[in-house]
Design a protein around this motif. Structure first.
Motif, PDB file in Angstrom:
ATOM      1  N   ILE A  52       0.768  -1.105  -0.115  1.00  8.42           N
ATOM      2  CA  ILE A  52       0.017  -0.007   0.041  1.00  8.42           C
ATOM      3  C   ILE A  52       0.741   1.226   0.181  1.00  8.42           C
ATOM      4  O   ILE A  52       1.927   1.081   0.585  1.00  8.42           O
ATOM      5  CB  ILE A  52      -0.973  -0.012   1.340  1.00  8.42           C
ATOM      6  CG1 ILE A  52      -1.946   1.297   1.252  1.00  8.42           C
ATOM      7  CG2 ILE A  52      -0.147  -0.013   2.748  1.00  8.42           C
ATOM      8  CD1 ILE A  52      -2.965   1.250   2.233  1.00  8.42           C
ATOM      9  N   ASP A  53       0.704   2.274  -0.862  1.00  9.49           N
ATOM     10  CA  ASP A  53       1.309   3.382  -0.739  1.00  9.49           C
ATOM     11  C   ASP A  53       0.299   4.597  -0.550  1.00  9.49           C
ATOM     12  O   ASP A  53      -0.783   4.525  -0.215  1.00  9.49           O
ATOM     13  CB  ASP A  53       1.985   3.662  -2.235  1.00  9.49           C
ATOM     14  CG  ASP A  53       1.263   3.919  -3.444  1.00  9.49           C
ATOM     15  OD1 ASP A  53      -0.104   3.915  -3.137  1.00  9.49           O
ATOM     16  OD2 ASP A  53       1.668   3.854  -4.450  1.00  9.49           O
ATOM     17  N   SER A  54       0.844   5.702  -0.614  1.00  6.20           N
ATOM     18  CA  SER A  54       0.016   7.027  -0.458  1.00  6.20           C
ATOM     19  C   SER A  54      -1.293   6.998  -1.113  1.00  6.20           C
ATOM     20  O   SER A  54      -2.314   7.536  -0.588  1.00  6.20           O
ATOM     21  CB  SER A  54       1.011   8.194  -0.770  1.00  6.20           C
ATOM     22  OG  SER A  54       2.195   8.184  -0.560  1.00  6.20           O
ATOM     23  N   ALA A  55      -1.304   6.432  -2.440  1.00  9.68           N
ATOM     24  CA  ALA A  55      -2.344   6.425  -3.166  1.00  9.68           C
ATOM     25  C   ALA A  55      -3.645   5.923  -2.547  1.00  9.68           C
ATOM     26  O   ALA A  55      -4.617   6.090  -2.439  1.00  9.68           O
ATOM     27  CB  ALA A  55      -2.058   6.012  -4.723  1.00  9.68           C
ATOM     28  N   LEU A  57      -3.599   4.635   0.736  1.00  2.82           N
ATOM     29  CA  LEU A  57      -4.080   5.445   1.814  1.00  2.82           C
ATOM     30  C   LEU A  57      -4.900   6.245   1.770  1.00  2.82           C
ATOM     31  O   LEU A  57      -5.924   6.282   2.330  1.00  2.82           O
ATOM     32  CB  LEU A  57      -2.743   5.922   2.623  1.00  2.82           C
ATOM     33  CG  LEU A  57      -2.808   6.451   3.741  1.00  2.82           C
ATOM     34  CD1 LEU A  57      -3.211   5.540   4.893  1.00  2.82           C
ATOM     35  CD2 LEU A  57      -1.560   7.243   4.081  1.00  2.82           C
ATOM     36  N   GLN A  58      -4.967   6.993   0.559  1.00  7.13           N
ATOM     37  CA  GLN A  58      -5.840   8.104   0.409  1.00  7.13           C
ATOM     38  C   GLN A  58      -7.220   7.654   0.115  1.00  7.13           C
ATOM     39  O   GLN A  58      -8.222   8.259   0.620  1.00  7.13           O
ATOM     40  CB  GLN A  58      -5.532   8.937  -1.078  1.00  7.13           C
ATOM     41  CG  GLN A  58      -4.463   9.823  -0.623  1.00  7.13           C
ATOM     42  CD  GLN A  58      -4.269  10.875  -1.643  1.00  7.13           C
ATOM     43  OE1 GLN A  58      -3.700  11.914  -1.790  1.00  7.13           O
ATOM     44  NE2 GLN A  58      -4.407  10.137  -3.186  1.00  7.13           N
ATOM     45  N   ILE A  61      -8.491   6.443   3.249  1.00 11.45           N
ATOM     46  CA  ILE A  61      -9.381   7.860   3.954  1.00 11.45           C
ATOM     47  C   ILE A  61     -10.609   8.232   3.546  1.00 11.45           C
ATOM     48  O   ILE A  61     -11.449   8.526   4.167  1.00 11.45           O
ATOM     49  CB  ILE A  61      -8.285   8.742   4.166  1.00 11.45           C
ATOM     50  CG1 ILE A  61      -6.716   8.464   4.673  1.00 11.45           C
ATOM     51  CG2 ILE A  61      -8.789  10.232   4.616  1.00 11.45           C
ATOM     52  CD1 ILE A  61      -5.531   9.564   4.465  1.00 11.45           C
ATOM     53  N   VAL A  86       1.960   1.381   7.268  1.00 17.83           N
ATOM     54  CA  VAL A  86       1.517   2.724   6.727  1.00 17.83           C
ATOM     55  C   VAL A  86       0.945   3.297   7.785  1.00 17.83           C
ATOM     56  O   VAL A  86       0.969   4.693   8.177  1.00 17.83           O
ATOM     57  CB  VAL A  86       1.096   2.608   5.568  1.00 17.83           C
ATOM     58  CG1 VAL A  86       0.556   3.955   5.082  1.00 17.83           C
ATOM     59  CG2 VAL A  86       2.020   2.203   4.328  1.00 17.83           C
ATOM     60  N   MET A  89       3.137   4.360  10.473  1.00 22.31           N
ATOM     61  CA  MET A  89       3.845   5.466  10.064  1.00 22.31           C
ATOM     62  C   MET A  89       3.186   7.143  10.086  1.00 22.31           C
ATOM     63  O   MET A  89       3.554   7.886  10.461  1.00 22.31           O
ATOM     64  CB  MET A  89       4.576   5.163   8.658  1.00 22.31           C
ATOM     65  CG  MET A  89       5.735   6.054   8.389  1.00 22.31           C
ATOM     66  SD  MET A  89       6.411   5.588   7.097  1.00 22.31           S
ATOM     67  CE  MET A  89       5.585   5.686   5.644  1.00 22.31           C
ATOM     68  N   CYS A  90       2.033   6.976   9.509  1.00 21.59           N
ATOM     69  CA  CYS A  90       1.365   8.107   9.513  1.00 21.59           C
ATOM     70  C   CYS A  90       0.534   8.636  10.747  1.00 21.59           C
ATOM     71  O   CYS A  90      -0.320   9.464  10.599  1.00 21.59           O
ATOM     72  CB  CYS A  90       0.338   8.028   8.224  1.00 21.59           C
ATOM     73  SG  CYS A  90       1.200   7.827   6.660  1.00 21.59           S
ATOM     74  N   ASN A  91       0.663   7.392  11.539  1.00 22.84           N
ATOM     75  CA  ASN A  91      -0.362   7.777  13.081  1.00 22.84           C
ATOM     76  C   ASN A  91      -1.883   7.951  12.399  1.00 22.84           C
ATOM     77  O   ASN A  91      -2.220   8.713  13.014  1.00 22.84           O
ATOM     78  CB  ASN A  91       0.334   9.112  13.577  1.00 22.84           C
ATOM     79  CG  ASN A  91      -0.119   9.205  14.987  1.00 22.84           C
ATOM     80  OD1 ASN A  91      -0.637   8.136  15.440  1.00 22.84           O
ATOM     81  ND2 ASN A  91      -0.156  10.332  15.690  1.00 22.84           N
ATOM     82  N   LEU A  92      -2.210   7.110  11.801  1.00 21.94           N
ATOM     83  CA  LEU A  92      -3.670   6.944  11.473  1.00 21.94           C
ATOM     84  C   LEU A  92      -4.630   6.008  11.958  1.00 21.94           C
ATOM     85  O   LEU A  92      -5.638   6.047  11.889  1.00 21.94           O
ATOM     86  CB  LEU A  92      -3.804   6.997   9.967  1.00 21.94           C
ATOM     87  CG  LEU A  92      -3.282   8.386   9.201  1.00 21.94           C
ATOM     88  CD1 LEU A  92      -3.448   8.270   7.683  1.00 21.94           C
ATOM     89  CD2 LEU A  92      -4.413   9.349   9.331  1.00 21.94           C
ATOM     90  N   TYR A  95      -7.466   7.298  13.509  1.00 26.37           N
ATOM     91  CA  TYR A  95      -8.392   8.108  12.939  1.00 26.37           C
ATOM     92  C   TYR A  95      -9.428   6.933  12.413  1.00 26.37           C
ATOM     93  O   TYR A  95     -10.714   7.054  12.519  1.00 26.37           O
ATOM     94  CB  TYR A  95      -7.612   8.657  11.662  1.00 26.37           C
ATOM     95  CG  TYR A  95      -8.926   9.134  10.562  1.00 26.37           C
ATOM     96  CD1 TYR A  95      -9.502  10.089  10.888  1.00 26.37           C
ATOM     97  CD2 TYR A  95      -9.122   8.417   9.406  1.00 26.37           C
ATOM     98  CE1 TYR A  95     -10.526  10.580   9.909  1.00 26.37           C
ATOM     99  CE2 TYR A  95      -9.756   8.709   8.377  1.00 26.37           C
ATOM    100  CZ  TYR A  95     -10.531   9.984   8.513  1.00 26.37           C
ATOM    101  OH  TYR A  95     -11.590  10.093   7.887  1.00 26.37           O
TER     102      TYR A  95
END
Lengths: 110, 731
Positions: A52-55, A57-58, A61, A86, A89-92, A95
């Motif tokens: 999983i990458d930023s895309a 993750l988005q 979210i 991930v 790392m992003c502290n999510l 959330y």
């Protein structure tokens, strides 16, 4: 198909397999959003997410936010190692608010 | 793969050299106009590009040194450092050193020698004086300017962590970068104490593009790394992204500025900063309230609406700045795209092919004339016209304006002027004049010598100038213009001029002039180009320094050019270099003597006249003609080249040629008209042949020799004056 959907006791279980990366992001988003449109509780099983990458993750979210907007719920379960890393790392993790359990191979779902 | 990289490296080296040249030009411009923001920006960009690309190739010595230069330049750009002469001097020297680094480290792959290392460390020390001492900042990333708000408390915040705010540009992922990988890399430099992922920018589902990046991060980071290193992590994401890095113990106002410059609301950001421990609640409240008071000095509470408007305006500015930056980089890209880098060999090949095409075309025209088919002749004449255009176009590809060469002398004049303690201004005119690239490359050294000479020996020291009533500031002028098929380059100084009598005396001592001969001023001045005059003690007002004037002359002659000199005592000296425009193809005028053909460069031909029988008689006892009352020395080519075979023509013709202001006649038998001449160099064994400068191939396949008009004219003039002087002696 990266997303398998099954119905279980009135809530839908989405099972994502493979990569959640920029390469699959567009398809992933469309598919996930189609599922999100249904007014029911849902659970997303991430145990088979290999990368999983930023895309990716988005999109998670986005899905979470859409669910909140429609007053339905979205639960992430069975986070694979890649997803956990991930989120960590992003502290999510807080959330998404799901209990994070490191999935073992024999344990899928909750 | 390695070949590709090698090619890329070659491109980098070439670009770096160009950029350094640009940087030098800009620095010199800055000396005249220190506040020109565009120029400062250009210098900064040059240094930045050199550093950035060097990083890609892992050329660490270049990166580390250029980084310091870039640092100083950034402070200049922000107005923290004022441009002054010393700074420009240091930057110029740094530019030289960077060029040296590029040449040694990048081009030869070697390490610096001891001298260069010593020079680098001394430059580093000098540069450090201009560097920000409080924090080592880098411009790779937008850096907070330390502008204090008047009413701010200015207190330092307690935390000893770095605070990093990232808002990635939408295109980051499309450009192949994953924001998460930056975080992973960042975590190798220290400890990410806390991180908050910001996704407020994420649009509604149907507007969201899965391949755009909407993420941002607020990071508190504990590390001993310096700001440059941390900023370097985000180097590649810089474009379009908002990146703010606050060092530990930054001022409260900086945090407030940060909060205000980020797209999210103040409250949300404030909360995040407090939660993550970057700020304490008290600090946040103090900071924000003072901020508001600073907006409203009367102390009235700011209505919510106004805050929003205020915020929007901030956003607007941020967006505007980002937009500006994008257009700027687009502009520079467009500019780059206007040029294509072509290997010089390919151009040479093209020109050779065009040369062959010209010869083949001439062959076709000749055949067409023989069969006397009108349609065919017409077709060939159209074709010749086109071939001529192609020839001109191909040659023009190699033409470059001489301005670039001239501009290099700005630096030389500045440096030498300083060295000599003379204030000398360089005025450049005719910089647009174009000439062949090969000629440009070879003219640099002779020009350098002439310029240095003019400054060293030509222009007097300030005190002498003042004494003779000249302006204290000396003037050196470089001028270029086209004149009958050649380019003329003038180096003019307003110095003391040459001392005619001393040169003559010296020339007599050396036996260059017969004791009783009285050469013209022109001839005397030109004697300084003779080999015997190259030592410093020979003539006071010129020469010295390495190569002598004879070497200058030899270099120019090798380019089929000439050099001469004019001087007026007390007024200055003018050196005039005359060079052929191109070394490859010329328009020629074809003439015949017996069965041989010769070519005279068309640009030198003035007119053709008939050699009348009476003139013919007179040539037996004199070697000049009467051309409308003018004395015209001439050369009979048949005699000169010892052509065999009887004259077939009933009459002879005189081709009047002119070169460097002198006229002479060439007596030929046949005038065959214009001919496109592809110059083929003569072999080595013919180098000593006088009067011939090259050969060419005619349409019929025969070889024609190209006449070296300047030397023929010189011979004719000399012989004529000799003739006259011997006659005088005999009488």
């Amino acid at each position: 198909m990266p997303i398998n959907s099954t119905n279980k006791n009135g809530q839908s279980l989405l099972h994502i397999e493979g990569d959640m990366t920029i390469y699959t992001a567009a398809d992933m988003k469309n598919e996930l959003m189609t599922h999100m449109a249904q007014p029911c509780e849902r659970e997303v099983d991430l145990s088979e997410v290999s990368d999983i990458d930023s895309a990716g993750l988005q999109i998670l979210i986005l899905a979470k936010r859409e669910a909140e907007k429609h007053g339905t719920s979205l639960r992430l379960t069975g986070h694979s190692r890649a997803v956990l890393d991930v989120l960590d790392m992003c502290n999510l993790a807080s959330y998404f608010g799901d209990p994070v359990v490191l999935s073992c191979n024999e344990k899928k779902g909750q | 793969m390695s070949l590709d990289l090698d090619q890329a490296l070659q491109t980098y080296i070439a670009e770096a050299r160009e950029l350094l040249q640009d940087m030098e030009d800009s620095l010199l411009r800055l000396e005249v106009d220190p506040n020109d923001a565009d120029t400062i920006g250009a210098i900064f960009r040059a240094a930045h590009t050199i550093k950035g690309s060097a990083g890609l190739f892992g050329l660490d010595p270049i990166v580390s040194f250029t980084h310091i230069v870039e640092d100083v330049l950034d402070r200049v750009r922000d107005g923290d450092v004022v441009i002054e002469a010393n700074l420009i001097a240091v930057l110029l020297e740094s530019g030289d050193h960077m060029l040296h680094l590029v040449n040694v480290v990048a081009a030869q792959g070697e390490k610096l020698d001891a001298d260069a290392i010593a020079r680098e460390s001394s430059l580093r020390i000098r540069l450090q004086a201009y560097q920000d001492t409080s924090s080592d900042s880098s411009h790779a990333v937008q850096v907070e300017a330390e502008i204090l708000l008047q009413s701010s408390g200015g207190g330092l915040v307690e935390t000893d962590n770095w605070h990093i705010s990232l808002r990635f540009g939408q295109n980051v992922m499309r450009d192949g970068m994953d924001p998460l990988s930056f975080l992973r890399y960042l975590s190798t430099l220290g400890e990410i104490v806390s991180i908050t992922t910001m996704f407020d920018a994420l649009p509604p589902a149907d507007e969201m593009d899965a391949e755009s990046c909407y993420l941002g991060f607020e990071i508190d980071f504990k590390s001993d790394a310096d700001k440059a290193t941390i900023a370097g992590v985000f180097e590649f994401a810089r474009e379009g992204s908002l990146i703010h890095i606050l060092p530990p113990h930054s001022k409260l106002t900086e945090y407030v500025d940060l909060i205000r410059s980020l797209p999210e609301s103040e409250t949300r950001l404030g909360e995040i900063l407090v939660t993550t421990g970057a700020l304490t609640q008290q600090e946040l409240e103090a900071g924000l309230s003072e901020q508001q008071i600073s907006i409203h000095p009367d102390g009235s509470t700011t209505p919510l609406g106004e805050i929003l408007i205020e915020q929007r305006s901030v956003e607007h500015e941020v967006v505007q700045a980002a937009l500006d930056k994008q257009t700027q980089s687009k502009d520079s890209k467009n500019k780059e795209n206007r040029y294509i880098r072509v290997h010089a060999d390919k151009l040479d090949e093209l020109i050779t092919m065009v040369g062959e095409l010209v010869i083949a075309g001439a062959g076709v025209s000749l055949l067409a004339q023989r069969v006397s088919d009108n349609a065919l002749q017409e077709a060939t004449s159209v074709m010749s016209g086109l071939v001529e255009d192609i020839r001109d176009g191909a040659l023009r590809l190699r033409m470059v304006p001489i301005g670039e060469t001239f501009n290099r002398f700005q630096r030389v004049v500045r440096d030498v002027g300083r060295e000599l303690g003379k204030d000398i201004e360089l005025i450049i005119t005719g910089a647009d004049t174009e000439l062949d690239k090969t000629v440009v490359e070879k003219i640099g050294d002779p020009l350098m010598h002439l310029v240095r000479n003019a400054m060293d020996h030509g222009i007097e020291s300030a005190s002498i100038r003042q004494a003779v009533g000249k302006s204290v500031k000396g003037t050196l002028r470089l001028n270029a213009y086209h004149d009958s098929g050649s380019i003329v380059i003038e180096i003019v100084d307003d110095g003391g001029g040459l001392n005619r009598d001393r040169i003559l005396k010296k020339a007599r001592e050396r036996g260059l002039v017969a004791p009783n001969a009285t050469p013209s001023d022109q001839e005397i001045y030109n004697m300084i180009f003779e080999a015997g005059f190259s030592t410093a003690e020979a003539v006071t007002s010129l020469s010295g320094r390495g190569v002598g004037m004879d070497v200058v002359k030899r270099n120019i002659t090798a380019l089929r050019g000439t050099v001469d000199l004019d001087s007026e005592v007390g007024q200055g000296t003018t050196v005039r270099i005359r060079l052929p425009l191109t070394l490859a193809i010329i328009d020629g005028f074809l003439v015949g003597v017996g069965k041989s053909s010769y070519i005279v460069p068309l640009d030198m031909v003035q007119e053709c006249i008939e050699l009348t029988e009476s003139d013919r008689q007179l040539t037996r006892d004199r070697s000049y003609l009467n051309l409308r009352g003018e004395v015209l020395p001439f050369v009979i080519l048949r005699d000169h080249f010892d052509v065999e075979g009887a004259t077939q023509m009933r009459r002879e013709n005189v081709v009047v040629v002119s070169c460097a202001g002198q006229k002479a006649g060439l007596v030929v038998e046949e005038l065959m008209g214009e001919f496109q001449t592809v110059i083929k160099p003569l072999g080595k064994i013919f180098t000593n042949l006088r009067g011939i400068s090259g050969s060419t191939i005619l349409g019929s396949g025969e070889v024609a020799l190209i006449l070296d008009v300047p030397s023929l004219v010189q011979q004719a003039v000399n012989r004529e004056s000799l003739h006259v002087s011997t006659k005088q002696i005999m009488h």
